[in-house]
Design a protein around this motif. Structure first.
Motif, PDB file in Angstrom:
ATOM      1  N   GLU A 163       8.379   1.422  -5.926  1.00  8.01           N
ATOM      2  CA  GLU A 163       7.819   0.171  -6.449  1.00  8.01           C
ATOM      3  C   GLU A 163       8.938  -0.755  -6.924  1.00  8.01           C
ATOM      4  OE1 GLU A 163       3.299   0.954  -8.010  1.00  8.01           O
ATOM      5  OE2 GLU A 163       4.946   1.532  -9.319  1.00  8.01           O
ATOM      6  N   ASP A 203      10.952  11.990  -0.765  1.00 10.67           N
ATOM      7  CA  ASP A 203      11.522  11.941  -2.120  1.00 10.67           C
ATOM      8  C   ASP A 203      13.044  11.813  -2.065  1.00 10.67           C
ATOM      9  OD1 ASP A 203       9.018  12.201  -3.068  1.00 10.67           O
ATOM     10  OD2 ASP A 203       9.180  14.317  -3.632  1.00 10.67           O
ATOM     11  N   ALA A 241       2.783   2.103  -3.600  1.00 13.18           N
ATOM     12  CA  ALA A 241       2.029   2.293  -4.839  1.00 13.18           C
ATOM     13  C   ALA A 241       2.225   3.701  -5.385  1.00 13.18           C
ATOM     14  CB  ALA A 241       0.550   2.027  -4.571  1.00 13.18           C
ATOM     15  N   ASP A 242       2.330   3.793  -6.699  1.00 16.18           N
ATOM     16  CA  ASP A 242       2.413   5.080  -7.431  1.00 16.18           C
ATOM     17  C   ASP A 242       3.751   5.802  -7.299  1.00 16.18           C
ATOM     18  OD1 ASP A 242      -0.197   4.604  -8.086  1.00 16.18           O
ATOM     19  OD2 ASP A 242      -0.971   5.747  -6.362  1.00 16.18           O
ATOM     20  N   ASP A 243       4.713   5.173  -6.702  1.00 12.88           N
ATOM     21  CA  ASP A 243       6.047   5.797  -6.713  1.00 12.88           C
ATOM     22  C   ASP A 243       6.964   4.816  -7.437  1.00 12.88           C
ATOM     23  OD1 ASP A 243       7.974   7.801  -4.603  1.00 12.88           O
ATOM     24  OD2 ASP A 243       8.852   6.268  -5.896  1.00 12.88           O
ATOM     25  N   ARG A 244       7.395   5.200  -8.618  1.00 13.66           N
ATOM     26  CA  ARG A 244       8.110   4.278  -9.505  1.00 13.66           C
ATOM     27  C   ARG A 244       9.355   3.692  -8.830  1.00 13.66           C
ATOM     28  NH1 ARG A 244      11.854   5.148 -12.812  1.00 13.66           N
ATOM     29  NH2 ARG A 244      11.770   7.398 -12.531  1.00 13.66           N
ATOM     30  N   ARG A 277       6.742   8.272   3.042  1.00 14.22           N
ATOM     31  CA  ARG A 277       5.994   8.714   1.866  1.00 14.22           C
ATOM     32  C   ARG A 277       4.513   8.907   2.181  1.00 14.22           C
ATOM     33  NH1 ARG A 277       3.546   6.045  -2.067  1.00 14.22           N
ATOM     34  NH2 ARG A 277       3.067   7.318  -3.887  1.00 14.22           N
ATOM     35  N   ASP A 336       0.834  -1.217   0.000  1.00  9.43           N
ATOM     36  CA  ASP A 336       0.000   0.000   0.000  1.00  9.43           C
ATOM     37  C   ASP A 336       0.861   1.256   0.000  1.00  9.43           C
ATOM     38  OD1 ASP A 336      -2.175  -1.586   0.134  1.00  9.43           O
ATOM     39  OD2 ASP A 336      -2.438  -1.410   2.311  1.00  9.43           O
TER      40      ASP A 336
END
Ligand SMILES: Cc1cc2nc3c(=O)[nH]c(=O)nc-3n(C[C@H](O)[C@H](O)[C@H](O)COP(=O)(O)OP(=O)(O)OC[C@H]3O[C@@H](n4cnc5c(N)ncnc54)[C@H](O)[C@@H]3O)c2cc1C
Length: 544
Positions: A465, A511, A459-462, A502, A456
């Motif tokens: 991931e 980041d 997700a959405d962070d390259r 995050r 969870d």
């Protein structure tokens, strides 16, 4: 003029260790201990006062001394401490750091381990050595003592009045507890213990035994009792061994000498021999490791919390110095390379703080399957990474102070000598990494639950991931052997920290952490790879 001190930074004292620590405040709130904010703020002011820091200094400057005999030549096996050590103990015990999470009153026990961890994180900054008996006493509470033993010991463990007198427990207001596992021939492999225990009568749970043997490391030897592992006829067993016997005489624990240690100097760590010492069996014969393992789990949490606290103090001291010190006509903190170094250090402190308080929360909900899974897998992961990164991080923070960092009058030298111990005791680095493998092999469902939770967060962070996929690959590698245990443990720690930062943290921090720890080329030293990071925002959080 010789008495002037141009361009020297003012002492970093009289700071509220809670109110000035944004990451700590956020963690306390996020992990369910907002109810304790007011007390933590008061405790933060107390721990960060000039007087408290001075107590911490004195307790280390005048380390404990062993007196084996009295004036008439009788054995007393007594360790003398400087009053400053007792002051630290009294302060931490009054705050309930040895028992508060078990009281179950405030907030109906919810968030109690998080609130305690926050206070522990701050008291470690004041003085870390006294945390040893505090943490062992707290960790002894879940040990299942037989009712007749519990009746004497538990109310006194739960008392917040520090009583350093050397008397039988029944005469004292409060007691502290230590533990004895490590022998000369082995600390990790406790099955090799040679200390023998013979029953006085029939033996069995709660029964009285006579112990003969030794322990090579025996910290806080003025504790009122110890959980000690020894070989009984039924195998390795756990005993409660008091310093005094019920009849008031001193139990036959002979303190041989105190260790001359790198750091942790306020805390006494003895070598001890048992010359027919009396002990009472906890649980069944042969079940010594299960009896003591719960205690060890709690002390592992505290090792990580204490290291995170010391990292925080090192960082805050470095930033404070850099904001005051001028070099080449500008404040140190305004020099691009120093900014990078400090921001990089801050990222590890943010990650360590995120991990330890997330772990503390899992101790608050033992009945919850997800929390139990996090606690089982992430205790060794968190202890491994936080305690391993701390010495490097503190070393770099020390360098930010230049020569002053290396001098004892400045706090950094003591912190630098203190931090490695958290990685060594209560399961060293390899032992933690191997424990992670043990979970994967024996309780694969635990790893599945934790990985599900992490999914969870990534997700959405390259980049995150991709790190998660690497982790999945490692977990499913049929050739995953001991040799890759550290790689797996570190990646788990970094991915979990990144996911927490995050979801809940500040984007600039998350980041930059992901970019430098999980993507990009691996770096072995601080101050690299942050050219595109918002270092101003990262550093603003350190000391607003
Ligand atoms: C200041 C201090 C205070 C202490 N206080 C106490 C105390 O109060 N009570 C107590 O019981 N103990 C105490 N200890 C002991 C401490 O817990 C042990 O030193 C620690 O558990 C390691 O045991 P060991 O020293 O026997 O080293 P070993 O067990 O010999 O380990 C040496 C190294 O080998 C590694 N290793 C072990 N097994 C494996 C393996 N299978 N594969 C790969 N590597 C492995 C370890 O990670 C470690 O790096 C204290 C230690 C210190 C430094």
């Amino acid at each position: 003029m010789p008495d002037e001190a141009p361009n020297q930074s003012p002492p970093f004292v009289d700071v509220n260790l809670f109110a000035t620590d944004v990451a700590l405040q956020e963690a306390v709130k996020r992990e369910g201990a907002s109810y304790a904010t007011r007390q933590l703020e008061e405790f933060g002011a107390l721990c960060g006062s000039a007087e408290s820091f001075e107590q911490g200094r004195l307790a280390n400057e005048y380390p404990p001394r062993l007196r084996t005999h009295d004036a008439q030549g009788r054995r007393i096996d007594f360790v003398e401490f400087h009053p400053a050590y007792h002051a630290c103990m009294a302060q931490s015990m009054a705050a309930g750091l040895h028992c508060g999470s078990w009281e179950g009153s405030a907030n109906e026990g919810q968030g109690a381990n998080v609130a305690r961890a926050a206070a522990f994180y701050m008291t470690a900054q004041m003085e870390a050595g006294h945390c040893c008996p505090i943490t062992m006493t707290n960790a002894a509470v879940p040990t299942r003592l037989q009712p007749e033993l519990a009746a004497i010991w538990m109310p006194r463990i739960m008392s917040r009045d520090y009583d350093p007198t050397f008397r039988p427990a029944a005469e004292k207001a409060s007691v502290t507890i230590g533990m004895g596992m490590t022998e000369k021939q082995g600390g990790t492999d406790v099955r090799a213990n040679t200390t023998r225990a013979e029953p006085v009568a029939n033996g069995g749970p709660g029964g009285e035994y006579i112990l003969t043997g030794h322990k090579w490391f025996f910290s806080a030897p003025m504790s009122d009792a110890f959980l000690v592992l020894a070989q009984a006829r039924g195998g390795l067993s756990c005993f409660l061994v008091p310093r005094h016997l019920p009849d008031g005489t001193i139990n036959a624990l002979r303190l041989q000498r105190l260790k001359d240690k790198l750091g942790n100097r306020s805390n006494a760590s003895a070598e001890v021999e048992f010359h027919g010492a009396h002990g009472w069996l906890i649980g069944e014969e042969g079940r010594g490791v299960p009896a003591i393992i719960e205690m060890v789990t709690y002390t592992r949490l505290d090792c990580a919390v204490s290291s995170a606290g010391l990292m925080r103090l090192a960082l805050a001291t470095a930033v404070h110095h850099a904001r005051h010190r001028n070099v080449f006509g500008r404040k140190l903190i305004d020099h691009a390379l120093m900014t990078q170094v400090l921001a990089d250090l801050a990222l590890d402190v943010e990650a360590a703080t995120a991990l330890v308080f997330r772990l503390a929360r899992s101790f608050d909900h033992p009945e919850d399957v997800r929390a139990a899974a996090w606690r089982r897998l992430m205790t060794p992961v968190t202890k491994y990474w936080v305690c391993k990164v701390a010495p490097m991080m503190v070393g770099e923070a020390m360098e930010c102070l230049g020569g002053n960092g290396y001098v004892e009058e400045h706090n950094l030298a003591r912190i630098y000598r203190e931090v490695p111990v958290n990685s060594i005791w209560e399961g060293s680095g390899n032992v933690m990494a191997l424990d992670v493998l043990r979970v994967l092999q024996k309780e694969p469902e635990v790893a599945q639950i934790v990985m599900h939770e992490l999914a969870d967060g990534v997700a959405d962070d390259r980049q995150l991931e991709a790190a998660y996929e690497r982790l999945v690959g490692l977990l499913h590698d049929p050739r995953l052997l001991d040799a890759r245990a550290r790689e797996l443990t570190e990646l788990l720690a970094l991915t979990a920290a990144a996911a927490i930062l995050r979801i809940h943290g500040q984007a600039d921090v998350a980041d930059a952490f992901i970019a430098t720890r999980l993507a990009g080329p691996p770096n072995q030293t601080y101050g690299q790879g942050l050219e595109r990071a918002n270092t101003t925002a990262i550093l603003q959080r350190v000391l607003p």
